[in-house]
Design an enzyme around this catalytic site. Structure first.
Site, PDB file in Angstrom:
ATOM      1  N   ASP A 118      53.012 -53.213  52.399  1.00  0.00           N
ATOM      2  CA  ASP A 118      51.947 -54.213  52.318  1.00  0.00           C
ATOM      3  C   ASP A 118      50.824 -53.698  51.426  1.00  0.00           C
ATOM      4  OD1 ASP A 118      49.792 -52.960  54.042  1.00  0.00           O
ATOM      5  OD2 ASP A 118      51.422 -53.035  55.491  1.00  0.00           O
ATOM      6  N   ALA A 119      49.985 -54.604  50.990  1.00  0.00           N
ATOM      7  CA  ALA A 119      48.967 -54.264  49.991  1.00  0.00           C
ATOM      8  C   ALA A 119      48.038 -53.144  50.454  1.00  0.00           C
ATOM      9  CB  ALA A 119      48.148 -55.508  49.635  1.00  0.00           C
TER      10      ALA A 119
END
Length: 268
Positions: A118-119
């Site tokens: 995820d970011a």
């Protein structure tokens, strides 16, 4: 799986001498590979071959040396990226957020990420143009082991680590860590540093597990993916896998394929 090709004259684009193929793959010189053959150190499609005239088709046959798989297709590329935070695990983000192209645009080969981070999570991401390998490694049944280092809120106790290893219940089902330990030398009075190893590929699984046991994640980095280690690779850096890393990755992928094939045959 194809049987070893018998020593015959090669057709165009088909079988070639094993020595030539392995030398092109960077294993060793042709003379050394001949010694490997005589010593019984080479397998083609799971069978030991010792004939100096053995031919293989790089597009079909699977070859290993000393039990380690060899990628015969020299066009295949494998990279490790230390993904920074703030970058989405996509080659083209529809929302215009920073994506992986900033690291891959200068490569000669078009590659894709295996799995996602995820970011907000940094760390090891595998990039490759080997679609077959990517499919195996990303498949849920393969369950490649991953190790994360998490900075979390609060002081993690041995009892909490044990709970993570025994398993917690999340909205999408139970999950447990393969290994969990507290890195005592790090952290401050308000935080703990935890090393967590698991083989699940479920979305944001580490963050959700730690939140469930009362320790929300502040920072998260993936340090290991299967046999690959982040090492000293700096944030935003990209490097090609070494020959040993490629061999280790291909070996476990082929073993997983073989195991799935055996299981499928038993079910039939």
């Amino acid at each position: 799986m194809a049987e070893p090709v018998t020593p015959t004259e090669p057709a165009a684009g088909g079988p070639q001498r094993l020595q030539k193929v392995l030398s092109a793959a960077g294993v060793a010189s042709r003379r050394v590979i001949e010694d490997y053959l005589v010593q019984g150190r080479i397998e083609v499609n799971g069978k030991v071959v010792t004939e100096l005239g053995t031919r293989v088709d790089p597009a079909i046959d699977q070859v290993s040396v000393d039990g380690v798989a060899v990628q015969l297709d020299t066009a295949k590329r494998y990279y490790v990226l230390n993904k920074p935070t703030g970058v989405v695990s996509s080659m083209k983000d529809e929302q215009g957020r920073p994506d992986l192209r900033r690291f891959t645009d200068e490569l000669d080969d078009r590659v894709y990420n295996v799995g996602r981070l995820d970011a907000e999570t940094s760390g090891l991401l595998l990039l490759t143009n080997d679609g077959e390998l990517a499919h195996v490694l990303a498949h849920p049944s393969f369950g490649v082991e991953k190790t994360y280092i998490a900075k979390v809120r609060g002081r993690v106790t041995p009892q909490t680590l044990q709970r993570l290893k025994q398993g917690v219940e999340l909205d999408d089902g139970p999950i447990r860590a393969d290994r969990a330990k507290l890195l005592q030398a790090q952290g401050d009075a308000r935080h703990s540093i935890v090393e967590l190893t698991l083989h699940s590929g479920r979305n944001r699984i580490v963050r959700r597990m730690l939140k469930e046991v009362g320790h929300p994640v502040v920072e998260l980095v993936r340090r290991q993916f299967g046999p690959l280690h982040l090492g000293t690779l700096r944030s935003g850096q990209l490097r090609e896998l070494t020959k040993a890393e490629r061999g280790a990755l291909l070996t476990i992928a082929r073993q997983a394929e073989a195991a799935r094939g055996t299981a499928g045959a038993k079910e039939d």
